[in-house]
Design an enzyme around this catalytic site. Structure first.
Site, short mmCIF file in Angstrom:
data_model
loop_
_atom_site.label_atom_id
_atom_site.label_comp_id
_atom_site.label_asym_id
_atom_site.label_seq_id
_atom_site.Cartn_x
_atom_site.Cartn_y
_atom_site.Cartn_z
CG HIS B 70 -1.73 1.33 1.49
ND1 HIS B 70 -2.70 1.96 0.84
CD2 HIS B 70 -1.44 2.25 2.34
CE1 HIS B 70 -2.87 2.96 1.00
NE2 HIS B 70 -2.31 3.36 2.03
CG ASP B 99 6.90 18.14 -26.63
OD1 ASP B 99 7.22 17.52 -25.21
OD2 ASP B 99 6.21 17.38 -27.34
CB SER B 164 12.16 9.57 -10.06
OG SER B 164 10.76 9.22 -9.75
CG HIS B 247 11.86 14.87 5.92
ND1 HIS B 247 10.74 14.52 6.84
CD2 HIS B 247 11.74 16.08 5.70
CE1 HIS B 247 10.03 15.54 6.88
NE2 HIS B 247 10.70 16.76 6.35
CG HIS B 296 11.93 14.86 11.90
ND1 HIS B 296 12.03 15.86 11.05
CD2 HIS B 296 11.32 14.10 11.02
CE1 HIS B 296 11.19 15.70 9.74
NE2 HIS B 296 10.94 14.58 9.87
CG HIS B 297 11.41 10.45 9.57
ND1 HIS B 297 10.14 10.32 9.23
CD2 HIS B 297 11.84 11.50 8.75
CE1 HIS B 297 9.89 11.24 8.41
NE2 HIS B 297 10.81 12.03 8.20
CB THR B 322 5.00 24.80 6.67
OG1 THR B 322 6.28 24.20 6.24
CG2 THR B 322 3.80 24.12 5.92
#
Lengths: 388, 520
Positions: B70, B99, B164, B247, B296-297, B322
């Protein structure tokens, strides 16, 4: 249109209202209650400071949120095209930009100060009165009391909830999934230091009401501590995904008075002495089978099935290992199969249990090999490999 | 043929060999929607199992495969490609370019995606099952203790990363070289700005992810011990590397969403974006800070206190830029003349819910408090507020906003608004109660839970089913619009919309801006 916007406003306000309800209900709840909606201050000073910090930031967020959403919904209501307003054209203001950069920065400093002092308190590991080594295994905890008095106290703590409750065949008990066969016991009002590590993958030892969460990492030892001010039973769970049964390795800490703790410690030591006596004994096949069944149910059943039919693990019934060379079988029991889910049980169960369970596997499920392993054989096998 | 102004080729070869940014954008968007449905169905299985305590539908091992897939499918298959698709469609039209700068690479970067996901999805049918170690794939659970399918997972991640990186190089090259005369950097639409910054983030961190999975591959197959303490390695090293990618990755997901909202709110407020310059600087500041906050994770891995303090302070700082963005959006609405068509509803939904997700993010940044939040459902609630209500809501807003320009047909407004309200309500029922169970002590990624969490989990599952069902309405509305929507040839679908994309014909012709427009 007016009606529509009203509805929009009300519905969009819902999260704010929910947030407020969280705040008010939170004050009432404590101690792992049903439908608890907020963090619990728990039973420690640190827990209380963390809770206060949590509520402080929460209220700051609620106030800022109320202001921002207040302005936004005011604007949504009054500055609608359907009210015939003409849009303004203003689109910048350096002063305003500076203001809403500086003010939040100052608010952040206001949060950082108490956060720093709480963090420093948590990191003060000095002056611990006792140490317990906590080791995470797939999927149970091992507790080892390291003080001199607790020399011989080592035990595993595993989930006690039966499969029948998990599979919905029986009604679930009050402490469903949060109950263990043997809880950790610690004395009240004592600074207990935990040395946290793991045997296989990363686990995390979390008891919310003790405000302790520390990752258990194989090859590294982490420190954390608690000083519990109220006697009682506190429950937690492994917090780091550690494989299939991550959700099934609870933690139960029984905090008792210092006298009760001393008594419990004596009892555990006496038990340990008994076990070392057993190590030297020779058992009959029947005795080993009887002990082996208990050991099997606790350690092997989850993967190898109740009738040795297999599952995550290979079948035991009729398996070439359980019906083959007895030394090879013992080797797998002690050292596992690297790179698979079959763990090295040599350090998890004692020699009597190992002897019993190997014997059991060779003679149960229709294997009927008739041979057996004695504790001394397990001892010799471990010695032979130089006690790794 | 030989005609300079040729249209698209016919049949399958049009899609296989196309170098047209609009065709490629369309393929990206449909692919990402397919992945959104796939990842969503995994979520439905998760929520169905969690509907009641006890194991009912799946076994714990399969449950872990579901949470893992998921996360991977939603992050790498649904959200990221959807914004790349949007970038393909819109960036050339927004900067007056004919383009993308590197059209053949553009084709390649799309067409390696479906095989990569086919490989990832095929792991479900392999012996030992699909990866079951979470989308963060912490070692050693993802190395020594992983199922054999992990090798396919690693290959798939490599290919996704390649895609990516190529997509980002293309965007950077396009924005830097193909702007119409007069389109200075500080005149670019916010969506172009946020994507330019996102593309730089991607180029910087995707190789780091590739490095992490390559080290895993070495550990698994070639006897190295990068992440195994027994061989002198360090399992925590994996987390440092992963989150150094991870992050910035969350800003890669959210910055284009900021860009979309910055286009839509001014259009429906009929007022220019407030504080354009500060929006650009805030975006750049967020991108910069995203590189120095990764740990911080990992507050609970046992970092030294100085490390904890540094990462706590740096993380708190992100609230400043933010906040500036949120304040600017609200000021854009202030004294405008607003209408509330579907794109605007989704943009406002984004603003409200993303702000709530931002608040919980601020709470999570506080290291001591994080000892209680970490790896609980509080975190699950937090990142779904920023990922779903952030990225997915803004993506829905973008589709409704630009769909008439893309296909020359108008979508059904009532159905669009219904989609919004069902999504909004379903989303909140699904994820708001997760804050409660998290704070009360429910860990994430567990297939079964203690009885005190039962009511909120059931509520959460009901909300998830409602939210899931609303996406079928979305699909229906979009397909119905393309097939039989009311034709429109207005160049400007929305009277308040600004930008070069609204100066070309509707539907947008196969080739636009063959001669560059003059921007004043």
């Amino acid at each position: 249109m007016v009606l529509k916007a009203n509805r929009l406003r009300k519905l969009a306000l819902a999260p704010v209202l929910m947030l407020l309800s969280l705040a008010s209900a939170g004050v009432l709840a404590a101690g792992g209650k049903v439908n608890q909606v907020n963090m619990s201050p728990g039973a420690t000073e640190i827990g209380q400071s963390i809770f206060d910090l949590h509520m402080l930031i929460f209220w700051i967020c609620v106030i800022i949120g109320a202001l921002v959403f207040g302005v936004m919904f005011y604007s949504i209501y009054y500055h609608r095209k359907s009210r015939g307003v003409t849009p303004s054209t203003f689109h910048e203001s350096t002063k305003v930009e500076i203001a809403w950069t500086v003010v939040p920065f100052l608010i952040l400093i206001g949060m950082a100060v108490p956060a720093t002092s709480t963090l420093l308190e948590i990191y003060d590991f000095d002056d611990a009165e006792m140490d317990i080594m906590v080791t995470g295994f797939q999927w149970r905890w091992k507790y080892e009391y390291l003080n001199e008095e607790g020399e011989n106290v080592v035990f595993f703590s595993s989930l006690r909830t039966p499969q029948s409750e998990i599979r919905n065949a029986e009604a679930k008990g009050e402490h469903y999934l949060l109950e263990v066969d043997e809880p950790m016991v610690i004395p009240v009002d004592t600074k207990v230091r935990f040395l946290v590590t793991a045997n296989d993958v990363i686990h995390s030892w979390w008891v919310p009401e003790l405000a302790v969460k520390k990752d258990a990492i194989p090859g590294f030892i982490n420190e954390t501590w608690t000083r519990v001010s109220t006697e009682g039973i506190y429950r937690g769970q492994c917090a780091e995904l550690c494989g299939k049964d991550h959700g099934f390795m609870p933690i139960v800490v029984n905090v008792v008075s210092k006298e009760d703790y001393a008594e419990w410690l004596d009892e555990k030591q006496a038990q340990a002495a008994q076990v070392s006596e057993l190590m030297a004994q020779t058992f009959t096949l029947d005795e080993l089978m009887e002990r082996g069944e208990t050991v099997y149910d606790r350690n092997c059943l989850a993967c190898h099935g109740a009738n040795g039919e297999g599952g995550v693990g290979t079948p035991i019934a009729g398996s070439p290992i359980a019906t083959g060379d007895i030394d090879a079988h013992l080797e797998i029991g002690i050292n596992g199969v690297p790179g698979t889910a079959m763990q090295a049980f040599g350090s998890q169960i004692n020699n009597v249990e190992m002897a019993a369970v190997i014997t059991y596997q060779r003679n149960a499920f229709g294997n009927n090999m008739g041979d057996m392993v004695q504790p001394i054989d397990v001892y010799n096998h471990k010695q032979g490999q130089g006690e790794n | 043929m030989g005609d300079h102004h040729h249209g698209p080729a016919k049949g399958l070869s049009r899609w296989l060999f196309t170098t047209n940014h609009k065709d490629i954008g369309t393929m990206y968007l449909w692919f990402s929607f397919a992945m959104f449905i796939l990842g969503g169905s995994f979520a439905m299985i998760i929520r169905a199992e969690l509907f009641q305590p006890g194991m009912q539908l799946v076994d714990p091992a399969f449950f872990n495969q579901m949470t893992t897939l998921h996360g991977l499918v939603m992050v790498f298959g649904a959200i990221m490609p959807s914004f790349v698709g949007l970038a393909n469609w819109m960036i050339p039209m927004m900067i007056g370019a004919p383009d993308m700068a590197l059209p053949r690479m553009n084709n390649w970067s799309f067409w390696i995606l479906p095989p990569a996901f086919l490989i990832l999805a095929s792991t479900l049918f392999m012996e030992g099952g699909a990866p079951a170690f979470g989308w963060t794939f912490y070692a050693p659970l993802s190395t020594t203790y992983a199922p054999p399918s992990v090798t396919y997972f690693i290959f798939s991640i490599h290919v996704l990363g390649l895609s990516s990186i190529m997509g980002s190089i293309n965007i950077i090259a396009t924005v830097m070289n193909m702007r119409a005369p007069g389109m200075t950097y500080m005149k670019m639409p916010m969506f172009v700005w946020t994507w330019l910054i996102t593309a730089f983030l991607l180029v910087a961190v995707m190789p780091v992810l590739a490095g992490a999975v390559t080290m895993m591959l070495m550990d698994i197959h070639f006897g190295t011990s990068f992440f195994s303490a027994a061989g002198g390695g360090d399992p925590v090293l994996f987390q440092h590397i992963f989150w150094f990618f991870g992050h910035p990755e969350v800003y890669i997901i959210i910055l284009p969403a900021f860009g979309v909202v910055s286009q839509i709110i001014p259009a429906f407020s009929r007022k220019p974006l407030f504080g354009y310059d500060s929006m650009v600087y805030a975006t750049a500041a967020i991108a910069f800070l995203s590189f120095v906050v990764w740990a911080h994770h990992m507050y609970t891995v046992g970092m030294p206190v100085a490390g904890e303090l540094f990462f706590m302070y740096a993380t708190m700082l992100i609230a400043v830029p933010t906040g500036v963005k949120v304040f600017n959006w609200v000021s854009t609405m202030w004294r405008g003349a607003m209408t509330f068509e579907t794109p605007m509803l989704f943009a406002i939904g984004f603003l409200v819910l993303f702000t709530i997700g931002g608040f919980t993010g601020l709470m999570l940044s506080i290291a001591p408090a994080d000892f209680q939040y970490h790896d609980s459902y509080f975190v699950v609630a937090h990142f779904h507020y920023v990922m779903v209500a952030g990225a997915v809501f803004s993506m829905s807003a973008a589709v409704y906003y630009w769909l008439p320009k893309w296909c020359g047909r108008m979508y059904n407004e009532t159905m669009g608004k219904t989609h919004f309200w069902i999504s909004f309500i379903g989303f909140n029922i699904a994820f708001f109660p997760q804050h409660f169970v998290g704070l009360a002590g429910m860990p994430r990624r567990i297939p079964d839970y203690a009885l005190q969490f039962a009511d909120f989990n059931m509520l959460s599952s009901i909300g998830a089913f409602i939210y899931g069902a609303s996406q079928i309405l979305f699909l229906y509305n979009v397909v119905a619009t393309i097939v039989a929507g009311k034709p429109t040839s207005e160049e400007k679908t929305w009277d308040g919309a600004e930008g070069l994309e609204w100066t070309v014909a509707t539907p947008a012709p196969y080739h636009t801006f063959e001669t560059p427009p003059q921007v004043k």
